[in-house]
Design a protein around this motif. Structure first.
Motif, PDB file in Angstrom:
ATOM      1  N   TRP A 114     -22.845  18.977   8.990  1.00 41.99           N
ATOM      2  CA  TRP A 114     -24.024  18.924   9.856  1.00 41.99           C
ATOM      3  C   TRP A 114     -24.277  17.491  10.281  1.00 41.99           C
ATOM      4  N   ARG A 115     -24.526  17.296  11.549  1.00 42.99           N
ATOM      5  CA  ARG A 115     -24.811  15.949  12.028  1.00 42.99           C
ATOM      6  C   ARG A 115     -25.611  15.979  13.330  1.00 42.99           C
ATOM      7  N   LEU A 116     -26.239  14.856  13.644  1.00 42.60           N
ATOM      8  CA  LEU A 116     -26.927  14.674  14.917  1.00 42.60           C
ATOM      9  C   LEU A 116     -25.908  14.309  15.979  1.00 42.60           C
ATOM     10  N   CYS A 117     -26.094  14.844  17.196  1.00 41.48           N
ATOM     11  CA  CYS A 117     -25.103  14.629  18.252  1.00 41.48           C
ATOM     12  C   CYS A 117     -25.763  14.282  19.575  1.00 41.48           C
ATOM     13  N   GLY A 118     -26.615  13.272  19.582  1.00 42.10           N
ATOM     14  CA  GLY A 118     -27.239  12.833  20.815  1.00 42.10           C
ATOM     15  C   GLY A 118     -28.436  13.683  21.204  1.00 42.10           C
ATOM     16  N   SER A 254     -25.575  16.922  28.786  1.00 46.49           N
ATOM     17  CA  SER A 254     -24.632  16.248  29.671  1.00 46.49           C
ATOM     18  C   SER A 254     -23.238  16.240  29.046  1.00 46.49           C
ATOM     19  N   PRO A 255     -22.188  16.460  29.845  1.00 49.70           N
ATOM     20  CA  PRO A 255     -20.817  16.374  29.308  1.00 49.70           C
ATOM     21  C   PRO A 255     -20.525  15.029  28.655  1.00 49.70           C
ATOM     22  N   SER A 256     -21.210  13.980  29.106  1.00 50.95           N
ATOM     23  CA  SER A 256     -20.969  12.661  28.510  1.00 50.95           C
ATOM     24  C   SER A 256     -21.543  12.560  27.100  1.00 50.95           C
ATOM     25  N   VAL A 257     -22.471  13.448  26.761  1.00 55.35           N
ATOM     26  CA  VAL A 257     -23.084  13.472  25.437  1.00 55.35           C
ATOM     27  C   VAL A 257     -22.341  14.440  24.520  1.00 55.35           C
ATOM     28  N   LEU A 258     -21.810  15.492  25.088  1.00 56.64           N
ATOM     29  CA  LEU A 258     -21.123  16.516  24.302  1.00 56.64           C
ATOM     30  C   LEU A 258     -19.847  15.962  23.686  1.00 56.64           C
ATOM     31  N   SER A 259     -19.591  16.336  22.437  1.00 56.58           N
ATOM     32  CA  SER A 259     -18.387  15.882  21.733  1.00 56.58           C
ATOM     33  C   SER A 259     -17.111  16.323  22.455  1.00 56.58           C
ATOM     34  N   GLU A 260     -16.094  15.489  22.371  1.00 54.09           N
ATOM     35  CA  GLU A 260     -14.790  15.821  22.957  1.00 54.09           C
ATOM     36  C   GLU A 260     -14.253  17.125  22.390  1.00 54.09           C
ATOM     37  N   TYR A 261     -14.618  17.428  21.179  1.00 53.04           N
ATOM     38  CA  TYR A 261     -14.131  18.645  20.520  1.00 53.04           C
ATOM     39  C   TYR A 261     -14.534  19.898  21.290  1.00 53.04           C
TER      40      TYR A 261
END
Length: 274
Positions: A114-118, A254-261
């Protein structure tokens, strides 16, 4: 899903500023809380720190937005709202989430589950739960409850004052196996849902279920009845593996915030304690 449905999903659902009717309900609630607090406090277990409990009564009852979330969660039923208030004081006195440190939950937090992702474009915190990193046999129920409490408080603390008061959850089901519906794991899931719904009501904006494997429907039939109707209505299954477009349109991520995964452009986010 239709464009109208997608737009409805993307629309923030927040507890608004109190209206005149809300103010009246808040006044009544505060009166009822004050009238019942002494009797309630006298029923707490002897090993509880009564001073901490009194501080929680004072902290929560003086926070109008907090109280309004309780009222909304209990549909402005005053008796049920007072009961939820007391339930929160009891739970927070017992677990004291503000005192939980990463070292208290070292096994759970280091798993990376679990983690924060923007944040979304409008500022709502985003969290990502990756089931494949969760091994419930590595720690006991108490550590898991503390882990959930710590993380949910972390999401709340990430909210900008004056901004959104809810968070978005990306719950990745990759790695799900039938072993995760055994009894001890179901108890952990029940605790997760309880803490989220009863201790942080009206904090969840939406939860998006990603990478659901074949056979998860069986587990969902066991889990979904644990959710109240409002929470269940906030859960949506999405199809991947590239989630950038769907989460952009439906969660305002935003796609720029979303993880590459998940098809975005951001590197994997760090663990909460890093």
């Amino acid at each position: 899903m239709t464009a109208a449905a997608a737009a409805a999903i993307a629309t923030p659902i927040e507890v608004a500023k109190p209206s005149a009717k809300d103010e009246e309900a808040l006044s009544t609630l505060k009166t009822d809380i004050a009238a019942s607090s002494d009797e309630f406090l006298s029923t707490l277990p002897e090993n509880f720190d009564i001073q901490v409990a009194k501080e929680q009564v004072s902290t929560i009852s003086s926070d109008d937005q907090w109280l309004l979330r309780l009222l909304v969660a209990r549909k402005f039923d005053m008796k049920k709202t007072v009961s939820l208030f007391q339930e929160q004081v009891y739970w927070r006195t017992k677990w004291q989430p503000w005192n939980i440190k990463p070292s208290d939950i070292s096994t759970a937090i280091q798993s990376g589950a679990w983690r924060l992702c923007g944040k979304t474009r409008d500022g709502a915190p985003i969290c990502n739960y990756k089931l494949k990193y969760w091994n419930p046999d590595e720690y006991d129920l108490d550590e898991y409850i503390k882990f959930v409490a710590y993380m949910l408080d972390l999401f709340v603390s990430a909210m900008t004052p004056g901004g959104p008061t809810q968070f978005v959850c990306l719950f990745d089901l990759e790695g799900f196996t039938v072993s995760l519906i055994r009894q001890n794991v179901r108890e952990m899931i029940r605790k997760l849902i309880y803490v989220a719904q009863a201790q942080h009501p009206e904090r969840l904006r939406h939860v998006f279920l990603l990478n659901a494997p074949w056979g998860f429907s069986t587990a969902w039939t066991l889990i979904s009845p644990l959710l109240d109707a409002k929470t269940a209505a906030k859960a949506f299954f999405l199809t991947g593996p590239d989630y950038s477009e769907s989460l952009d349109g439906r969660a305002n991520i935003s796609p720029s915030v979303l993880s590459e995964y998940y098809g975005g452009g951001h590197a994997e986010y760090p663990l909460p304690h890093e």
